[in-house]
Design a protein around this motif. Structure first.
Motif, PDB file in Angstrom:
ATOM      1  N   ALA A 168     -10.859   6.623   0.031  1.00 27.58           N
ATOM      2  CA  ALA A 168     -11.262   7.749   0.739  1.00 27.58           C
ATOM      3  C   ALA A 168     -10.316   7.593   2.049  1.00 27.58           C
ATOM      4  O   ALA A 168     -10.152   8.444   2.921  1.00 27.58           O
ATOM      5  N   GLN A 169      -9.748   6.363   2.280  1.00 26.05           N
ATOM      6  CA  GLN A 169      -8.795   5.883   3.671  1.00 26.05           C
ATOM      7  C   GLN A 169      -7.815   4.883   3.376  1.00 26.05           C
ATOM      8  O   GLN A 169      -7.926   4.435   2.365  1.00 26.05           O
ATOM      9  N   TRP A 170      -6.958   4.986   4.410  1.00 27.26           N
ATOM     10  CA  TRP A 170      -6.120   3.732   4.398  1.00 27.26           C
ATOM     11  C   TRP A 170      -6.700   2.482   4.304  1.00 27.26           C
ATOM     12  O   TRP A 170      -7.657   2.199   5.140  1.00 27.26           O
ATOM     13  N   VAL A 171      -6.035   1.465   3.859  1.00 22.19           N
ATOM     14  CA  VAL A 171      -6.733   0.300   3.796  1.00 22.19           C
ATOM     15  C   VAL A 171      -5.698  -0.926   4.092  1.00 22.19           C
ATOM     16  O   VAL A 171      -4.706  -0.823   3.659  1.00 22.19           O
ATOM     17  N   PRO A 172      -6.010  -1.938   5.145  1.00 27.28           N
ATOM     18  CA  PRO A 172      -4.962  -2.768   5.286  1.00 27.28           C
ATOM     19  C   PRO A 172      -4.692  -3.591   3.929  1.00 27.28           C
ATOM     20  O   PRO A 172      -5.441  -3.785   2.968  1.00 27.28           O
ATOM     21  N   VAL A 173      -3.314  -3.692   3.623  1.00 26.33           N
ATOM     22  CA  VAL A 173      -2.842  -4.465   2.368  1.00 26.33           C
ATOM     23  C   VAL A 173      -3.428  -5.763   2.397  1.00 26.33           C
ATOM     24  O   VAL A 173      -3.641  -6.197   1.162  1.00 26.33           O
ATOM     25  N   SER A 174      -3.647  -6.387   3.328  1.00 23.79           N
ATOM     26  CA  SER A 174      -4.408  -7.752   3.255  1.00 23.79           C
ATOM     27  C   SER A 174      -5.753  -7.787   2.698  1.00 23.79           C
ATOM     28  O   SER A 174      -6.345  -8.705   2.309  1.00 23.79           O
ATOM     29  N   ASP A 175      -6.424  -6.545   2.571  1.00 24.25           N
ATOM     30  CA  ASP A 175      -7.772  -6.280   2.291  1.00 24.25           C
ATOM     31  C   ASP A 175      -7.822  -5.838   0.678  1.00 24.25           C
ATOM     32  O   ASP A 175      -8.686  -5.727   0.098  1.00 24.25           O
ATOM     33  N   ILE A 176      -6.572  -5.709   0.072  1.00 26.82           N
ATOM     34  CA  ILE A 176      -6.499  -5.374  -1.290  1.00 26.82           C
ATOM     35  C   ILE A 176      -6.277  -6.606  -2.264  1.00 26.82           C
ATOM     36  O   ILE A 176      -4.958  -7.001  -1.904  1.00 26.82           O
ATOM     37  N   GLU A 177      -7.175  -6.786  -2.933  1.00 28.35           N
ATOM     38  CA  GLU A 177      -6.945  -8.063  -3.904  1.00 28.35           C
ATOM     39  C   GLU A 177      -5.728  -7.914  -4.920  1.00 28.35           C
ATOM     40  O   GLU A 177      -5.090  -9.022  -5.381  1.00 28.35           O
ATOM     41  N   SER A 184      -2.451 -10.597   8.974  1.00 28.31           N
ATOM     42  CA  SER A 184      -3.534 -10.021   9.527  1.00 28.31           C
ATOM     43  C   SER A 184      -3.475  -8.364   9.444  1.00 28.31           C
ATOM     44  O   SER A 184      -2.360  -8.085   9.077  1.00 28.31           O
ATOM     45  N   PRO A 185      -4.513  -8.052   9.389  1.00 26.99           N
ATOM     46  CA  PRO A 185      -4.548  -6.317   9.160  1.00 26.99           C
ATOM     47  C   PRO A 185      -3.697  -5.761  10.437  1.00 26.99           C
ATOM     48  O   PRO A 185      -3.980  -5.948  11.626  1.00 26.99           O
ATOM     49  N   PRO A 186      -3.076  -4.708  10.119  1.00 30.91           N
ATOM     50  CA  PRO A 186      -2.244  -3.925  11.317  1.00 30.91           C
ATOM     51  C   PRO A 186      -3.172  -2.866  11.807  1.00 30.91           C
ATOM     52  O   PRO A 186      -4.227  -2.477  11.353  1.00 30.91           O
ATOM     53  N   PRO A 187      -2.846  -2.312  13.027  1.00 32.79           N
ATOM     54  CA  PRO A 187      -3.532  -1.023  13.621  1.00 32.79           C
ATOM     55  C   PRO A 187      -3.712  -0.082  12.466  1.00 32.79           C
ATOM     56  O   PRO A 187      -2.783   0.031  11.792  1.00 32.79           O
ATOM     57  N   ALA A 188      -4.659   0.464  12.463  1.00 33.34           N
ATOM     58  CA  ALA A 188      -5.175   1.366  11.489  1.00 33.34           C
ATOM     59  C   ALA A 188      -4.339   2.796  11.596  1.00 33.34           C
ATOM     60  O   ALA A 188      -3.812   3.225  13.017  1.00 33.34           O
ATOM     61  N   PRO A 189      -3.858   3.524  10.703  1.00 32.30           N
ATOM     62  CA  PRO A 189      -3.281   4.762  10.881  1.00 32.30           C
ATOM     63  C   PRO A 189      -3.869   5.749  11.028  1.00 32.30           C
ATOM     64  O   PRO A 189      -5.063   5.786  10.927  1.00 32.30           O
ATOM     65  N   ALA A 190      -3.521   7.014  11.491  1.00 30.37           N
ATOM     66  CA  ALA A 190      -4.172   8.256  12.053  1.00 30.37           C
ATOM     67  C   ALA A 190      -4.989   8.733  10.842  1.00 30.37           C
ATOM     68  O   ALA A 190      -6.245   8.605  11.006  1.00 30.37           O
ATOM     69  N   GLU A 191      -4.522   9.296   9.692  1.00 27.50           N
ATOM     70  CA  GLU A 191      -4.962   9.568   8.771  1.00 27.50           C
ATOM     71  C   GLU A 191      -4.075   9.686   7.466  1.00 27.50           C
ATOM     72  O   GLU A 191      -2.981   9.614   7.743  1.00 27.50           O
ATOM     73  N   ILE A 192      -4.912  10.053   6.352  1.00 32.88           N
ATOM     74  CA  ILE A 192      -4.060  10.522   5.002  1.00 32.88           C
ATOM     75  C   ILE A 192      -3.287  11.849   5.313  1.00 32.88           C
ATOM     76  O   ILE A 192      -3.828  12.628   5.782  1.00 32.88           O
ATOM     77  N   PRO A 193      -1.876  11.658   5.259  1.00 33.11           N
ATOM     78  CA  PRO A 193      -1.174  13.183   5.345  1.00 33.11           C
ATOM     79  C   PRO A 193      -1.533  14.215   4.514  1.00 33.11           C
ATOM     80  O   PRO A 193      -2.238  14.004   3.438  1.00 33.11           O
ATOM     81  N   GLN A 194      -1.600  15.218   5.184  1.00 41.13           N
ATOM     82  CA  GLN A 194      -2.205  16.514   4.557  1.00 41.13           C
ATOM     83  C   GLN A 194      -1.371  16.824   3.175  1.00 41.13           C
ATOM     84  O   GLN A 194      -1.836  17.186   2.250  1.00 41.13           O
ATOM     85  N   GLN A 195      -0.096  16.426   3.464  1.00 42.69           N
ATOM     86  CA  GLN A 195       0.893  16.665   2.180  1.00 42.69           C
ATOM     87  C   GLN A 195       0.395  15.904   1.004  1.00 42.69           C
ATOM     88  O   GLN A 195       0.330  16.373  -0.133  1.00 42.69           O
ATOM     89  N   LEU A 196      -0.239  14.776   1.139  1.00 44.97           N
ATOM     90  CA  LEU A 196      -0.767  13.787  -0.096  1.00 44.97           C
ATOM     91  C   LEU A 196      -1.966  14.331  -0.373  1.00 44.97           C
ATOM     92  O   LEU A 196      -2.457  14.369  -1.360  1.00 44.97           O
TER      93      LEU A 196
END
Length: 139
Positions: free
Chosen positions: A39-48, A55-67
């Protein structure tokens, strides 16, 4: 196979498969990843699935409308295809029911005809036996 998208300070990369993703992450360990099942962007460090330490980076704003539009269009295409498949299955099911009904009717007709043939053969054999008796008495 899953395809991943990555956000690195607002710049989107992808789609990448797992091996390509791990190479990308090795050079960019503080990115966010997204897959259509998320449903949203996830830090790569949280994906098994990813080989990452960091460490997790700052969150991006949102999923691009194009995607979002791309996967919404894909979803519509799949729903249309599923509708066609469902109609085909219904047509096939109806045809199979017709074939079953016809097959059962032909089986019953065949059984009835076999019974009539057996009765006729029995009658012919009885008449033949009676005729033989009559002819044996004439000699």
């Amino acid at each position: 196979m899953k395809e991943w998208y990555f956000s690195n300070n607002g710049e989107i990369s992808g789609p990448l498969r797992l091996a390509e993703s791990n190479k990308f992450i090795a050079s960019n360990p503080n990115v966010y990843a997204w897959h259509p099942s998320y449903a949203q962007w996830v830090p790569v460090s949280d994906i098994e699935e990813f080989d990452v330490i960091g460490s997790p980076p700052p969150a991006p704003a949102e999923i691009p409308q194009q995607l979002i539009e791309h996967f919404t269009a894909k979803e519509r295409e799949l729903n249309t295809a599923l509708g066609r498949i469902d109609n085909t299955i219904q047509t096939i099911s109806s045809s199979m029911a017709d074939i079953d009904r016809d097959t059962n009717r032909f089986k019953q007709t065949t059984k009835d005809l076999n019974d009539k043939v057996e009765a006729t053969l029995k009658s012919v054999n009885e008449q033949y036996a009676a005729l033989q008796k009559t002819l044996a008495g004439v000699n």
